[in-house]
Design a protein around this motif. Sequence first.
Motif, PDB file in Angstrom:
ATOM      1  N   ALA A  17       0.843  -1.204   0.000  1.00  0.00           N
ATOM      2  CA  ALA A  17       0.000   0.000   0.000  1.00  0.00           C
ATOM      3  C   ALA A  17       0.875   1.249   0.000  1.00  0.00           C
ATOM      4  N   ALA A  18       1.687   1.369  -1.039  1.00  0.00           N
ATOM      5  CA  ALA A  18       2.604   2.503  -1.190  1.00  0.00           C
ATOM      6  C   ALA A  18       3.571   2.576  -0.029  1.00  0.00           C
ATOM      7  N   PRO A  19       4.610   1.738  -0.036  1.00  0.00           N
ATOM      8  CA  PRO A  19       5.545   1.689   1.087  1.00  0.00           C
ATOM      9  C   PRO A  19       6.288   3.002   1.280  1.00  0.00           C
ATOM     10  N   LEU A  20       6.761   3.199   2.494  1.00  0.00           N
ATOM     11  CA  LEU A  20       7.560   4.376   2.838  1.00  0.00           C
ATOM     12  C   LEU A  20       8.994   4.128   2.405  1.00  0.00           C
ATOM     13  N   PHE A  21       9.502   4.925   1.455  1.00  0.00           N
ATOM     14  CA  PHE A  21      10.891   4.789   1.034  1.00  0.00           C
ATOM     15  C   PHE A  21      11.741   5.741   1.851  1.00  0.00           C
ATOM     16  N   LEU A  22      12.776   5.205   2.474  1.00  0.00           N
ATOM     17  CA  LEU A  22      13.611   5.995   3.362  1.00  0.00           C
ATOM     18  C   LEU A  22      14.482   6.946   2.554  1.00  0.00           C
ATOM     19  N   PRO A  23      14.759   8.153   3.072  1.00  0.00           N
ATOM     20  CA  PRO A  23      15.584   9.126   2.341  1.00  0.00           C
ATOM     21  C   PRO A  23      16.944   8.538   1.987  1.00  0.00           C
ATOM     22  N   GLY A  24      17.341   8.677   0.702  1.00  0.00           N
ATOM     23  CA  GLY A  24      18.645   8.205   0.272  1.00  0.00           C
ATOM     24  C   GLY A  24      18.739   6.704   0.127  1.00  0.00           C
ATOM     25  N   GLU A  25      17.633   5.999   0.294  1.00  0.00           N
ATOM     26  CA  GLU A  25      17.646   4.548   0.237  1.00  0.00           C
ATOM     27  C   GLU A  25      16.762   4.064  -0.899  1.00  0.00           C
ATOM     28  N   LEU A  26      17.035   2.863  -1.371  1.00  0.00           N
ATOM     29  CA  LEU A  26      16.121   2.182  -2.269  1.00  0.00           C
ATOM     30  C   LEU A  26      15.391   1.103  -1.473  1.00  0.00           C
ATOM     31  N   ARG A  27      15.131   1.392  -0.233  1.00  0.00           N
ATOM     32  CA  ARG A  27      14.514   0.430   0.686  1.00  0.00           C
ATOM     33  C   ARG A  27      13.122   0.927   1.059  1.00  0.00           C
ATOM     34  N   GLY A  28      12.128   0.109   0.804  1.00  0.00           N
ATOM     35  CA  GLY A  28      10.767   0.478   1.160  1.00  0.00           C
ATOM     36  C   GLY A  28      10.323  -0.259   2.402  1.00  0.00           C
ATOM     37  N   VAL A  29       9.898   0.466   3.411  1.00  0.00           N
ATOM     38  CA  VAL A  29       9.373  -0.163   4.625  1.00  0.00           C
ATOM     39  C   VAL A  29       7.932  -0.566   4.341  1.00  0.00           C
ATOM     40  N   ILE A  30       7.710  -1.857   4.238  1.00  0.00           N
ATOM     41  CA  ILE A  30       6.388  -2.367   3.917  1.00  0.00           C
ATOM     42  C   ILE A  30       5.489  -2.328   5.144  1.00  0.00           C
ATOM     43  N   GLN A  31       6.026  -2.822   6.251  1.00  0.00           N
ATOM     44  CA  GLN A  31       5.282  -2.767   7.506  1.00  0.00           C
ATOM     45  C   GLN A  31       6.260  -2.349   8.602  1.00  0.00           C
ATOM     46  N   PRO A  32       6.021  -1.200   9.228  1.00  0.00           N
ATOM     47  CA  PRO A  32       6.944  -0.732  10.271  1.00  0.00           C
ATOM     48  C   PRO A  32       6.864  -1.605  11.516  1.00  0.00           C
ATOM     49  N   ALA A  33       7.910  -1.526  12.306  1.00  0.00           N
ATOM     50  CA  ALA A  33       7.932  -2.278  13.552  1.00  0.00           C
ATOM     51  C   ALA A  33       6.885  -1.739  14.513  1.00  0.00           C
ATOM     52  N   THR A  34       6.298  -2.633  15.276  1.00  0.00           N
ATOM     53  CA  THR A  34       5.392  -2.265  16.360  1.00  0.00           C
ATOM     54  C   THR A  34       5.879  -2.968  17.620  1.00  0.00           C
TER      55      THR A  34
END
Length: 201
Positions: A17-34
């Motif tokens: 669902a439109a992952p969060l891409f970290l600044p300067g990274e090609l890494r998308g956080v699909i589901q953040p830690a809880t």
Amino acid sequence: MRLKIIFMLLLVYAVTAAPLFLPGELRGVIQPATNDAAEVYYEPVSRVMLRSYEGIEPFNRARILAEQRAEAYPDDLAPPYIAHGGPYRLVAPYVTARGRALAAPVLSGAYWSEGKQVRYDIVPEVRRVANSQAALSQALDGEDELLDEPSALGAGIDTESNRVILETNSFDQDLRHRLAQRYGGLVVVKWDPFGQPMELQ
């Protein structure tokens, strides 16, 4: 084959669902830690693979020395790494006040290249982190073997994120909960939908 790739890309988008891409990274956080579930991320290409290695050798040599420091003081220091964003920098992470003093000294040496001796003096960039070399190694190699997880494709220490990475090709919510319960935020999941188990030849 093309339809399969398109399907997998649509699946990635639907799950993330439109992952969060970290600044300067090609890494998308699909589901953040809880509090009760480990982070899941997707990295199509490591940015380390996208740049030239020109001028990196002194940093490689200095990193080896910094790694020896971290192994000698595993409760005070964390694994070092070469930062690849912008000019090369050697980052020497620390956990304790004593670790900051241990990480800061200049790393010096010499090596031969094309018949010439090359000297280097690398000033580490010290950085406070949460997880020590000892904690990361214990999570990776401890009694609760990460690679015993049924969906595990591989595991290792990601020095830059200062965490242990478990690679998998399945999207398993139960795995997220098990990892959080056992390791807290120390272990994260790298999801590779195209990943295959390694086979011994």
